[in-house]
Design a protein around this motif. Sequence first.
Motif, PDB file in Angstrom:
ATOM      1  N   LEU A  59       0.393  -1.076   0.090  1.00 14.89           N
ATOM      2  CA  LEU A  59      -0.222   0.086  -0.207  1.00 14.89           C
ATOM      3  C   LEU A  59       1.128   1.246   0.315  1.00 14.89           C
ATOM      4  N   GLN A  60       1.559   1.165   0.720  1.00 13.89           N
ATOM      5  CA  GLN A  60       2.648   2.625   0.700  1.00 13.89           C
ATOM      6  C   GLN A  60       3.451   2.710   0.027  1.00 13.89           C
ATOM      7  N   ASP A  61       3.777   1.553  -1.668  1.00 10.91           N
ATOM      8  CA  ASP A  61       4.447   1.454  -2.344  1.00 10.91           C
ATOM      9  C   ASP A  61       3.332   1.935  -4.101  1.00 10.91           C
ATOM     10  N   ALA A  62       2.118   1.477  -3.391  1.00 14.28           N
ATOM     11  CA  ALA A  62       1.521   1.891  -4.289  1.00 14.28           C
ATOM     12  C   ALA A  62       1.260   3.233  -4.098  1.00 14.28           C
ATOM     13  N   ASP A  63       0.981   4.238  -2.545  1.00  9.62           N
ATOM     14  CA  ASP A  63       0.541   5.688  -2.573  1.00  9.62           C
ATOM     15  C   ASP A  63       2.375   6.618  -3.555  1.00  9.62           C
ATOM     16  N   ARG A  64       3.082   5.689  -3.064  1.00  6.96           N
ATOM     17  CA  ARG A  64       4.569   6.178  -3.664  1.00  6.96           C
ATOM     18  C   ARG A  64       4.226   5.950  -5.214  1.00  6.96           C
ATOM     19  N   ALA A  65       3.621   5.071  -6.471  1.00  9.77           N
ATOM     20  CA  ALA A  65       3.075   4.917  -7.569  1.00  9.77           C
ATOM     21  C   ALA A  65       3.051   6.292  -8.059  1.00  9.77           C
ATOM     22  N   ALA A  66       1.812   6.301  -6.674  1.00  6.64           N
ATOM     23  CA  ALA A  66       0.794   7.307  -7.687  1.00  6.64           C
ATOM     24  C   ALA A  66       0.841   8.572  -7.574  1.00  6.64           C
ATOM     25  N   ASP A  67       2.430   8.898  -6.211  1.00  5.86           N
ATOM     26  CA  ASP A  67       2.769  10.324  -6.135  1.00  5.86           C
ATOM     27  C   ASP A  67       4.036  10.764  -7.335  1.00  5.86           C
ATOM     28  N   ILE A  68       4.374   9.210  -8.036  1.00 10.32           N
ATOM     29  CA  ILE A  68       5.300   9.699  -8.881  1.00 10.32           C
ATOM     30  C   ILE A  68       4.454   9.688 -10.331  1.00 10.32           C
ATOM     31  N   LEU A  69       3.537   9.139 -11.005  1.00  9.66           N
ATOM     32  CA  LEU A  69       2.518   9.527 -11.785  1.00  9.66           C
ATOM     33  C   LEU A  69       1.696  11.020 -12.084  1.00  9.66           C
ATOM     34  N   ASN A  70       1.281  11.539 -10.468  1.00 15.53           N
ATOM     35  CA  ASN A  70       1.055  12.987 -10.590  1.00 15.53           C
ATOM     36  C   ASN A  70       1.852  13.425 -11.013  1.00 15.53           C
ATOM     37  N   ALA A  71       3.438  13.293 -10.443  1.00 19.45           N
ATOM     38  CA  ALA A  71       4.454  14.210 -10.574  1.00 19.45           C
ATOM     39  C   ALA A  71       4.519  14.764 -12.236  1.00 19.45           C
ATOM     40  N   LEU A  72       4.308  13.441 -12.902  1.00 22.78           N
ATOM     41  CA  LEU A  72       4.892  13.411 -14.226  1.00 22.78           C
ATOM     42  C   LEU A  72       3.771  13.527 -15.150  1.00 22.78           C
ATOM     43  N   ALA A  73       2.217  13.678 -14.659  1.00 15.23           N
ATOM     44  CA  ALA A  73       1.387  13.960 -15.866  1.00 15.23           C
ATOM     45  C   ALA A  73       1.484  15.547 -16.609  1.00 15.23           C
ATOM     46  N   PRO A  74       1.702  16.639 -16.017  1.00 12.72           N
ATOM     47  CA  PRO A  74       1.916  17.825 -16.639  1.00 12.72           C
ATOM     48  C   PRO A  74       2.977  17.636 -17.953  1.00 12.72           C
ATOM     49  N   VAL A  75       3.962  16.950 -17.452  1.00 15.39           N
ATOM     50  CA  VAL A  75       4.449  16.681 -18.687  1.00 15.39           C
ATOM     51  C   VAL A  75       3.822  15.317 -19.907  1.00 15.39           C
ATOM     52  N   ASP A  76       2.858  14.581 -19.802  1.00 11.31           N
ATOM     53  CA  ASP A  76       2.010  13.935 -20.199  1.00 11.31           C
ATOM     54  C   ASP A  76       2.751  13.269 -20.572  1.00 11.31           C
ATOM     55  N   VAL A  77       3.546  11.914 -19.430  1.00 14.37           N
ATOM     56  CA  VAL A  77       4.034  10.377 -19.564  1.00 14.37           C
ATOM     57  C   VAL A  77       3.056   9.097 -18.593  1.00 14.37           C
ATOM     58  N   GLY A  78       3.665   8.795 -18.923  1.00  8.11           N
ATOM     59  CA  GLY A  78       2.388   7.369 -18.460  1.00  8.11           C
ATOM     60  C   GLY A  78       1.519   7.446 -18.143  1.00  8.11           C
ATOM     61  N   GLN A  79       1.024   5.887 -17.878  1.00  6.74           N
ATOM     62  CA  GLN A  79      -0.287   5.283 -16.982  1.00  6.74           C
ATOM     63  C   GLN A  79       0.635   4.558 -16.019  1.00  6.74           C
ATOM     64  N   GLY A  80       1.153   4.243 -15.928  1.00 14.75           N
ATOM     65  CA  GLY A  80       1.882   3.264 -15.424  1.00 14.75           C
ATOM     66  C   GLY A  80       3.423   2.997 -13.942  1.00 14.75           C
ATOM     67  N   CYS A  81       3.416   2.436 -13.202  1.00 13.32           N
ATOM     68  CA  CYS A  81       4.961   2.492 -12.544  1.00 13.32           C
ATOM     69  C   CYS A  81       5.002   1.230 -11.477  1.00 13.32           C
ATOM     70  N   VAL A  82       6.063   1.091 -11.437  1.00 13.06           N
ATOM     71  CA  VAL A  82       6.119   0.014 -10.730  1.00 13.06           C
ATOM     72  C   VAL A  82       7.360   0.428  -9.357  1.00 13.06           C
ATOM     73  N   VAL A  83       6.977   0.459  -8.423  1.00  7.10           N
ATOM     74  CA  VAL A  83       7.389   0.380  -6.996  1.00  7.10           C
ATOM     75  C   VAL A  83       7.977  -0.814  -5.966  1.00  7.10           C
ATOM     76  N   ALA A  84       9.210  -0.667  -5.565  1.00  8.89           N
ATOM     77  CA  ALA A  84       9.239  -1.158  -4.643  1.00  8.89           C
ATOM     78  C   ALA A  84      10.194  -0.832  -3.972  1.00  8.89           C
TER      79      ALA A  84
END
Length: 268
Positions: free
Chosen positions: A144-169
Amino acid sequence: MTRRLAILAGSGALPVLLADTAPGAYCVTFAGVPHELRCVTHQFHFEKLGELFGALKAEGVTEVVFAGSMSRPPLDPAAFDLVMLGLAPRLMTAMQGGDDALLRLVITIFEEQGFTVRGAHEIAPQLTVSEGIFCGSGPSEQALQDADRAADILNALAPVDVGQGCVVAGGLCLGIETIQGTDALLGFVAGTPKHLRRNAKGVFVKALKRGQDLRIDMPAIGPETVKNAATAGVEGIVLQAGGVLILDRHATKHAAEQAGIFIMGRAL
């Protein structure tokens, strides 16, 4: 007013599922783009959008839905019809940017022609993932913590129109989905040495880009995604609730159960 739907199809399972859901739809394919549709199809060329618009109107189509995978096509300017010649400056400019900007313009162009653009989730709402556990025993606290981290990464990249998926471990980003797609991301993660994973399996998170229009390029997973996620060694798959489609739900669930990984929908 009588409404008629057209399915503008790319490759993959989604156009087939939509055609099964809306059997009276006018099914459109494009030259050079593979498809798996079993219904009667009508093929058009990207260079001749005027022909496409004319055919849709002649068939009484009022609504369109875009479905399936479709890479940016090579265009032959010498083959442009008059409508495409008029649209070309805007399209060529948009093609220099990210997918989101280009797809927003495509929506605008169809709306300018008088069509209502629908999302796949509106045609087949049963395909979207709901919040909660879809299958498996559920995530660990680390997942769950990794999922939150992945969501933060995807949200940070959204303004530059990159990515719908991320893997965090273990809090570390092992990979981000780019133009090569989900399978390439998971294949890359599969080759990550164990010592870089902080003794955590990690999670694959799939979500809409922040601010993304749900009517086009809605993210989706299927059984092949699950198999690749298992090969990548993740603990599970976390999907944005209401924002990701699960294609072939039975086979996807079976693949996850066989692999021993969970799938869940979560507000991200």
